[in-house]
Each structure stands twice: as C-alpha cells, then as structure tokens.
Design a protein around this motif. Sequence first.
Motif, PDB file in Angstrom:
ATOM      1  N   ALA A  78       0.825  -1.202   0.000  1.00  0.00           N
ATOM      2  CA  ALA A  78       0.000   0.000   0.000  1.00  0.00           C
ATOM      3  C   ALA A  78       0.858   1.249   0.000  1.00  0.00           C
ATOM      4  O   ALA A  78       0.585   2.221  -0.718  1.00  0.00           O
ATOM      5  CB  ALA A  78      -0.920  -0.008   1.211  1.00  0.00           C
ATOM      6  N   ALA A  79       1.913   1.228   0.803  1.00  0.00           N
ATOM      7  CA  ALA A  79       2.776   2.399   0.882  1.00  0.00           C
ATOM      8  C   ALA A  79       3.497   2.658  -0.438  1.00  0.00           C
ATOM      9  O   ALA A  79       3.773   3.799  -0.803  1.00  0.00           O
ATOM     10  CB  ALA A  79       3.790   2.210   2.001  1.00  0.00           C
ATOM     11  N   HIS A  82       1.494   4.138  -4.705  1.00  0.00           N
ATOM     12  CA  HIS A  82       1.485   5.412  -5.418  1.00  0.00           C
ATOM     13  C   HIS A  82       2.868   5.794  -5.940  1.00  0.00           C
ATOM     14  O   HIS A  82       3.021   6.804  -6.609  1.00  0.00           O
ATOM     15  CB  HIS A  82       0.943   6.521  -4.503  1.00  0.00           C
ATOM     16  CG  HIS A  82       1.771   6.786  -3.296  1.00  0.00           C
ATOM     17  ND1 HIS A  82       1.906   5.861  -2.283  1.00  0.00           N
ATOM     18  CD2 HIS A  82       2.510   7.861  -2.933  1.00  0.00           C
ATOM     19  CE1 HIS A  82       2.684   6.364  -1.338  1.00  0.00           C
ATOM     20  NE2 HIS A  82       3.073   7.566  -1.711  1.00  0.00           N
ATOM     21  N   LEU A 234      -6.689   1.790   3.676  1.00  0.00           N
ATOM     22  CA  LEU A 234      -5.293   2.085   3.364  1.00  0.00           C
ATOM     23  C   LEU A 234      -4.971   1.732   1.919  1.00  0.00           C
ATOM     24  O   LEU A 234      -4.385   2.540   1.188  1.00  0.00           O
ATOM     25  CB  LEU A 234      -4.383   1.313   4.328  1.00  0.00           C
ATOM     26  CG  LEU A 234      -2.892   1.269   3.999  1.00  0.00           C
ATOM     27  CD1 LEU A 234      -2.308   2.670   3.963  1.00  0.00           C
ATOM     28  CD2 LEU A 234      -2.158   0.401   5.023  1.00  0.00           C
ATOM     29  N   GLN A 235      -5.360   0.546   1.487  1.00  0.00           N
ATOM     30  CA  GLN A 235      -5.040   0.167   0.110  1.00  0.00           C
ATOM     31  C   GLN A 235      -5.831   0.963  -0.913  1.00  0.00           C
ATOM     32  O   GLN A 235      -5.313   1.326  -1.961  1.00  0.00           O
ATOM     33  CB  GLN A 235      -5.259  -1.334  -0.098  1.00  0.00           C
ATOM     34  CG  GLN A 235      -4.061  -2.167   0.307  1.00  0.00           C
ATOM     35  CD  GLN A 235      -3.945  -3.426  -0.518  1.00  0.00           C
ATOM     36  OE1 GLN A 235      -4.938  -3.995  -0.945  1.00  0.00           O
ATOM     37  NE2 GLN A 235      -2.726  -3.876  -0.735  1.00  0.00           N
ATOM     38  N   ALA A 237      -6.807   4.034  -0.618  1.00  0.00           N
ATOM     39  CA  ALA A 237      -6.167   5.347  -0.690  1.00  0.00           C
ATOM     40  C   ALA A 237      -4.872   5.281  -1.485  1.00  0.00           C
ATOM     41  O   ALA A 237      -4.561   6.183  -2.274  1.00  0.00           O
ATOM     42  CB  ALA A 237      -5.893   5.869   0.721  1.00  0.00           C
ATOM     43  N   ALA A 238      -4.107   4.198  -1.297  1.00  0.00           N
ATOM     44  CA  ALA A 238      -2.799   4.098  -1.937  1.00  0.00           C
ATOM     45  C   ALA A 238      -2.897   3.944  -3.449  1.00  0.00           C
ATOM     46  O   ALA A 238      -2.044   4.451  -4.175  1.00  0.00           O
ATOM     47  CB  ALA A 238      -2.017   2.935  -1.342  1.00  0.00           C
ATOM     48  N   ALA A 243      -3.974   9.682  -4.627  1.00  0.00           N
ATOM     49  CA  ALA A 243      -3.242   9.171  -3.462  1.00  0.00           C
ATOM     50  C   ALA A 243      -2.494  10.274  -2.725  1.00  0.00           C
ATOM     51  O   ALA A 243      -2.353  10.223  -1.486  1.00  0.00           O
ATOM     52  CB  ALA A 243      -2.265   8.081  -3.888  1.00  0.00           C
ATOM     53  N   TYR A 246      -4.083  11.818   0.345  1.00  0.00           N
ATOM     54  CA  TYR A 246      -4.282  11.038   1.564  1.00  0.00           C
ATOM     55  C   TYR A 246      -2.977  10.947   2.352  1.00  0.00           C
ATOM     56  O   TYR A 246      -1.890  10.913   1.777  1.00  0.00           O
ATOM     57  CB  TYR A 246      -4.758   9.620   1.226  1.00  0.00           C
ATOM     58  CG  TYR A 246      -6.091   9.576   0.519  1.00  0.00           C
ATOM     59  CD1 TYR A 246      -7.263   9.920   1.182  1.00  0.00           C
ATOM     60  CD2 TYR A 246      -6.178   9.196  -0.816  1.00  0.00           C
ATOM     61  CE1 TYR A 246      -8.490   9.883   0.544  1.00  0.00           C
ATOM     62  CE2 TYR A 246      -7.397   9.153  -1.480  1.00  0.00           C
ATOM     63  CZ  TYR A 246      -8.544   9.496  -0.791  1.00  0.00           C
ATOM     64  OH  TYR A 246      -9.758   9.450  -1.439  1.00  0.00           O
ATOM     65  N   ILE A 248      -0.979   8.625   3.775  1.00  0.00           N
ATOM     66  CA  ILE A 248      -0.775   7.180   3.788  1.00  0.00           C
ATOM     67  C   ILE A 248      -0.112   6.736   5.092  1.00  0.00           C
ATOM     68  O   ILE A 248      -0.465   5.691   5.665  1.00  0.00           O
ATOM     69  CB  ILE A 248       0.091   6.739   2.588  1.00  0.00           C
ATOM     70  CG1 ILE A 248      -0.593   7.123   1.267  1.00  0.00           C
ATOM     71  CG2 ILE A 248       0.355   5.236   2.638  1.00  0.00           C
ATOM     72  CD1 ILE A 248      -1.920   6.468   1.033  1.00  0.00           C
ATOM     73  N   THR A 252      -1.606   4.102   7.750  1.00  0.00           N
ATOM     74  CA  THR A 252      -0.821   2.933   8.154  1.00  0.00           C
ATOM     75  C   THR A 252      -0.738   2.848   9.674  1.00  0.00           C
ATOM     76  O   THR A 252      -0.911   1.772  10.260  1.00  0.00           O
ATOM     77  CB  THR A 252       0.589   3.012   7.554  1.00  0.00           C
ATOM     78  OG1 THR A 252       0.494   3.096   6.134  1.00  0.00           O
ATOM     79  CG2 THR A 252       1.408   1.783   7.928  1.00  0.00           C
ATOM     80  N   THR A 283       7.776   3.991   6.744  1.00  0.00           N
ATOM     81  CA  THR A 283       6.628   4.820   6.372  1.00  0.00           C
ATOM     82  C   THR A 283       6.171   5.685   7.534  1.00  0.00           C
ATOM     83  O   THR A 283       5.913   6.885   7.375  1.00  0.00           O
ATOM     84  CB  THR A 283       5.465   3.928   5.904  1.00  0.00           C
ATOM     85  OG1 THR A 283       5.884   3.166   4.774  1.00  0.00           O
ATOM     86  CG2 THR A 283       4.252   4.762   5.522  1.00  0.00           C
TER      87      THR A 283
END
Length: 470
Positions: A78-79, A82, A234-235, A237-238, A243, A246, A248, A252, A283
């Motif tokens: 997820a991190a 983007h 989270l995912q 948004a990523a 993105a 948000y 992130i 997280t 992150t």
Amino acid sequence: MRVAWCNFSLLHFVARFSSDFHTLHCRDSNSVQQICYSAGAAIPPSMLPWNCEQRVSEAAFGGSSTMKLPGSRLLIAAAMAHLASPVAQAQDKNALKTDAKAAIAQMQKLGEPMSRCSISAYIEQGPIVRRTFASTPLRPGDELLTLNNVNVAGKSAEDVVALLRGIAPGTVIPVTLERNGEPMRLDLTCSDARPVTEAAVGYLKAVSLGKFDDCVSAIRQRSDMGSGGAATMLQCAAVSKNAANYNIAQLTFDFMRMFIEDAHWVPALRGEAIQSLRSSEATISQNLGSSRFEELVSATKAWPGGERMFDATAPNWGLFRRNAEAALRARLIDPESARIEWPYGFVLGSWKPVLSKRINGYWTCGSINARNRMGGYTGSSSFVVVLDPVGNVLHTEMGQSRDFDLISAQCSQAVKLLPPPQFDTSKPIQTTQGSSLADELRKLVELRESGALSEEEFQQAKRRLLGSTN
C-alpha cells in the motif's frame, strides 16, 4: 503436500460470510493472484512457506460474517502503490477489483446482506472477542462459552456465525463467558447485521468499479469496520489517482494501532502484528516521526508476555548484509575492488522489477562501484537486493552507472520506505576463515577466465562458497 509462497492483496481478509470458507487457500508463487490468510502465523509474510491446508483463525464481523486480517506485505504494498510504475499500478488496481467482485458474488450467494442477529463484536477462534462496536455488554478478551444456551466453547467463528444466522435481530439471548478468568452470565440484545453487511457490500462495489476514493469515503463514515476496514481503506487510498491527497503514513499508523490492540487479546495474531510493524517502520517514522513508531512498539511490549517479542524476532541483519554483499560481488568482474555503500536498512515487503513479477522478502537499495576490465572504476550505481527471512538472496539488480537508469529511478522513489541501516556499516565483511569473501570470489573468477573452471563448475563453486557463509 504442496507448499507455496503466499502473497497478500486487498480483500483476502474481507467478507467471508460462510463457514464453508475457513481453510487456507494458496496458489503457486508464479501465479498472478495468490490467496493467503495468515492471521495465526508466527512469522507471516516474513515469507515462510505456508501449508495450504493450514486452518486459520477467523474473526466474526459483527457476529455475522468473517473478515481476514491482512499481512505485513499489505502495508508495504500500500505504501509503495502510489510510487509504482503505471503498469504496476494498473496490475494492483485490477487485482483489487477482481477480488472485490469475487467477494460480492460470494456474499450474494449466501443471501447477504440479511437481517439477523449480530453480537456487535469481532471474534477469533475460541471463540474470543478481540474488538467490539455499538452497544454490547461484551468486552475484548471475553471467551464465549454459550450463546442462546448453545455450547460454543472451543468453536470457530464460523460456527458462531452459523448459530447467529438463525436468530432474529432484537432477540435477547443469554450468554455465558469467561472474563479475566472469572465465569459470567449476561443477557445480550441482538443488533441487526444488515447495516454492517450493506456497508461492506457498498465499499466492495466501489472497489470493483475502480472508485477507490468512494471506498475510502465509505469506510471513513463508519466506526464498526475494525482493523480489516482500516486496512482496506489504506489500500484504496494508496491506489487512488488522488493518493497524494491522503496521509498514507497516518492510515498505516491507524491500522497498525488497531491490529496491535486486537493481538493483545489473541496471541495467535502477535507474530503477524510484529512483522506488519516492521514493514511499516520507515513509512511511519519518516512521515510521522520515530516517536510514533516507538509508540506502536511499546504497545506490543504491553502484551502479556510480549515484553521482548519485538526485539527477539529481529532478523540477523549482519547475515543479511554479508550474503547481500557476496551476491553483489559475484556479479562483478573485479569483486575485490567493490565499494559498497549501505545508506539504508532492510524492510519487509516486496520489490517489483520492471519486467518481472513482484519478489517478496526483505529488500533494500544501496550503491556500488567497482573496476572494469580496464582497471578503471565504472562509477557509482544503484543496486537492489531481496532476501528471504533466513538470509538467502532471492534477487539482485544493479544499475548501469549512467545519468539515468531504471534501477536508480526505482530506488530514488523506494528509499522513502527504507529505515536506517540495522547493522554497522563501518566494518568490512569477512568470511569465517578470516579471508575476505571478495578474495575467494576473485579467485573463482580468475580460475574461470583462465579456463581452469567451466561456467558450470564456476557456478557450483560459487554456490558452495556463498552457502558456507550462511
């Protein structure tokens, strides 16, 4: 028994509403879509292979469904989403949409959403309450013994869900449980499961249509989606085209806080929570501050018996560095001349080569410079290396010492996810015999170039040498 590496993607922990789906599902590591539920794992996507018939703990969503907790790869994926290339982003989005469609189809097959009894709690195998919502007399840590005069002691979450399906909303059911070691009896008024399951269907539909901002908005409006909902948000948004709008890192952090809280009551989740925390270190620390990350570490140390768990489960970082350097030097014409710099440490997650599938493991980026055949240094170039949890090298790539190359471009973005080095970078790497590994590799290269070793013999000797350092 066939063993496969399990890779996490969105919705593997979302919306399993039937007791028919409680077994670990895996596909071969080469397939595009893999499914792995590892809530009960000691070392999760720290990448140990999973037995594909392993039973896993379940969480009863509102007493009406089951949700899977995500693994630590989810966080790093997820991190990084983007930051990924357009092709990789498209693959991620398509995978999420496919999973969402499958989850909706399964729910519809089971007649969801429907009005039925919800005990307003997430539960795990036992059944043990790990999180509550709405108005309920239950508390996290409660171990359920009977529901509506039916024995549920030692039962799975699916068994509890099956029982509640036959009870109408508004019904007052007697409950016996154990709380802090003491038996208790109480009466519980069933809430209606429909609003919660309708909300789940709603954000799943948004994901299936690629409306990831709508997914985030839908989950944000509710306080009863638990850690699974936090991970889904989270995912979404990523991978959203927005993105950048948000936070992130905060998403997280919020997910990790909830996951660690759940693991307080369910020891089987603690190994997974620790590995997820390691995945999220850079992150959180780089964007929110190291104190916020330490706040989460401290929360793991508040688990009963968990005081040393985070520190005790750390990988052998020195071994990681030694094996990584050996693999990098083995690719050079003059291994002994290599100047390797380690500005960052390893993070647990996945690396996506430009033309290959993701490789899951502990990875990092650094720089390397070495002499060419003419004896001159080629110039510093970026490298990436991926290792498994025990230190075996899974993948290495090196740049071309040019103004621009793909590895350097990837690493320049990916370093936003990397922590400081976990090892002393000032000390040279030595073999256990005292001679440098570079010397041994250089000798093998010389023997190959002189014709004393064939390419096959060289590769075999190199593997033996690298294996001797483990």
